[in-house]
Enzyme design. Sequence first.
Site, mmCIF file in Angstrom:
data_model
loop_
_atom_site.group_PDB
_atom_site.id
_atom_site.type_symbol
_atom_site.label_atom_id
_atom_site.label_comp_id
_atom_site.label_asym_id
_atom_site.label_seq_id
_atom_site.Cartn_x
_atom_site.Cartn_y
_atom_site.Cartn_z
ATOM 1 N N ASP A 240 0.695 -1.342 -0.034
ATOM 2 C CA ASP A 240 0.004 0.108 -0.070
ATOM 3 C C ASP A 240 0.993 1.226 -0.101
ATOM 4 O O ASP A 240 1.908 1.278 0.471
ATOM 5 C CB ASP A 240 -1.080 0.008 1.276
ATOM 6 C CG ASP A 240 -1.769 1.226 1.526
ATOM 7 O OD1 ASP A 240 -2.477 1.412 0.430
ATOM 8 O OD2 ASP A 240 -1.666 1.830 2.374
ATOM 9 N N GLU B 109 1.287 -0.687 -5.143
ATOM 10 C CA GLU B 109 0.293 0.619 -5.597
ATOM 11 C C GLU B 109 1.195 1.734 -5.384
ATOM 12 O O GLU B 109 1.299 2.431 -4.378
ATOM 13 C CB GLU B 109 -0.746 0.728 -4.439
ATOM 14 C CG GLU B 109 -1.970 1.810 -4.802
ATOM 15 C CD GLU B 109 -2.404 2.530 -3.549
ATOM 16 O OE1 GLU B 109 -3.383 3.165 -3.793
ATOM 17 O OE2 GLU B 109 -1.713 2.307 -2.500
#
Length: 730
Positions: free
Chosen positions: A410, A463
């Site tokens: 993330d 990401e």
Amino acid sequence: MTGSVLKPASIVDPKAAEALHQGRHGDPFSVLGRHGGTVRALDPGAERLFAVTDDGTEHPLGRVAGGISVFAGEVPEGERYWLRGYSGTDSWEYEDAYRFGPVIGEMDEYLLGEGTHQRIWTVLGAHIMEHEGQDGTHFAVWAPNAQRVSVVGGFNHWDGRRHAMRLRGATGVWEIFVPNVGEGEAYKYEILGPEGQLQPLKSDPVGFGSQHPPQNSSIVRHIAGYGWKDDDWIAEREVRHATTAAMSVYEVHLGSWKRIAEEGNRPLSYKEAAEELVDYVHDMGFTHIELLPVSEYPFDGSWGYQPVGLFAPTIRFGPPHEFRDLVDAAHRKGLGILLDWVPGHFPSDPHGLGLFDGTHLYEHSDPREGFHQDWNTLIYNYGRTEVKNFLTSNALYWIEEYHVDGLRVDAVASMLYRDYSRKEGEWVPNKHGGRENLEAIDFIKSANVAATSNNPGIMTIAEESTSFPMVSRPVDEGGLGFGYKWNMGWMNDTLRYMEKDPIYRKHDHHLMTFGLHYAFSENFILPISHDEVVHGKGSMLGKMPGREDEKFANLRAYYGFMWAHPGKKLLFMGCEFAQPSEWNHNSQLSWGVLSDPRHKGMQRMVRDLNTLYRAEPALHALDCDPAGFQWIEANDDTNSVYAWIRRSGGSDPEVVVVCNFTPVERNYALGIPQEGRWREAFCSDAEIYGGEGRGNMGGVDAVGEGLNGQAAQATVYLPPLSTVIFVKEG
């Protein structure tokens, strides 16, 4: 026998006894336990205390001067003993934790001290074991700046004096073996900071379990001994994760996929998800399930992106072995499991990692480096070897202990740049005066190498929302070492286009083609994730313009465009059946809308797209290679038509894709790469998908002179707002 006071300082130094009683002694093993023919013990609740030997003899331990709760007495050397306390008419017995030697071995101690122990969970945390013939739990925690560390729980009345721990030299690790503590016991660490200040009780950074939030104690969990049945999957995993393989990911928030209304609207458990979720995803033709973070987190509204217990599967859905049940069930159905992983920041909850031992141990002390302004969280100090190793070990932990097949990392951009979301003067440049976070980059590279080199076939996914170079290229070639990267630019551009009224789309025709300029610079996954259907962004269906039927047609055409576009696929739960409302983590998906044929048709269409994508190598084998793609028509902005060829690089049939993003039907002359029959393999306007059933009567014949630089041509019927896919026959 009375609790008479023993005065000789040779038995216990009164100052040491007083420090023990007050919980200020940093080396309790030097005083307590067996020392020659003397046993010394601490029991704040006892009026009288005895050491009991195997023959049943009570050996009195007298109260030590200055100690109040410290007792000592003679016990024959070599005899095993346990302790028996009395207070009034009450009595109790227990094993003396201070009669046991260390558990951590020399090699572990060396690697911990060096900060290079890549599997710290095998040493730190709470481990149920037999030690020196006794059942119990070994506790170990890293707190190098503490004056004293104790493990506390119901087993010792949450009294930090009773189980103060042993410091292992220069490692900064404290340990203790506590007899008769086992599965399900709640515990925390009580830490006296470097200035003698008592910290808030801390959860175990390497704890394997946690209480149900809002309670936040760690829980002793026995994580060994699971009977995995996924050998076949593990053996095939490397092939399934190659860039030449079909990969279609279903992103899931376990707390809101489906709920049990009859039982207080609770979410499915891991075991229930192992049946219902796994069967559904398998039936829908996806290849992987990606779970929003399952590491324990205190706040439901963070969806797991602010974890406190990085080594604990959240108890919201069951204990650790039941999470393994979910992974194992998925593997036995031929599905991979990916986890969202959050090494970029952590919350400042008092029981967490912040100021863990009274110092900025895990985080930077300077808020310009250590505080995340967007999320009010703390940022790991990646330049500290032990912190870097803590995070790397955590990645390996999920892969090796829980057999997960990959980690989607993330917010990578927030890690890569020191000035991420900061104004001038709010960040500290690197040693070269630049904005790149060199320490975080080094951590990312080493974690990727550790994860992939130790576990062939697993993948890591970034990401990453900027154009940082070579994110999905190997470290030894100068890259960051990820296997794949989310294509955030493609997602933003194409959704901007689709949200426009079709009459204006011709002015932004390039938004749908621009992604092909860089589509092969990384190994991309095309993500329609949870981020696109929250925080006022509406649902995927709600983004589409036009009347209700046109909204459905637009979305069907867009999914067809996405599945035929180079890149692996990811779709958030509910988007597959065009959930009409924005995602709400507090309730289940709107499954009831499947009674509407348009929603049911959308679901069937996504299933068929997955099936076609997997069945036709031309649609996936060269997802990450420019040899697998060729434009036929990229510039027809007047009609908002796009057409291209997909190839596998082998002898497999070529595929031709045509999209019409206006509500006008067209008989469209199109260049085709080969003469002959081209089967209509997919049409988003099919009646079974909720469309009008208009199409090409099963296929088209490519004949005559070429067009658009192709060897042949055909007149293709394009329904309004549609994607049509043709596969060469023969």
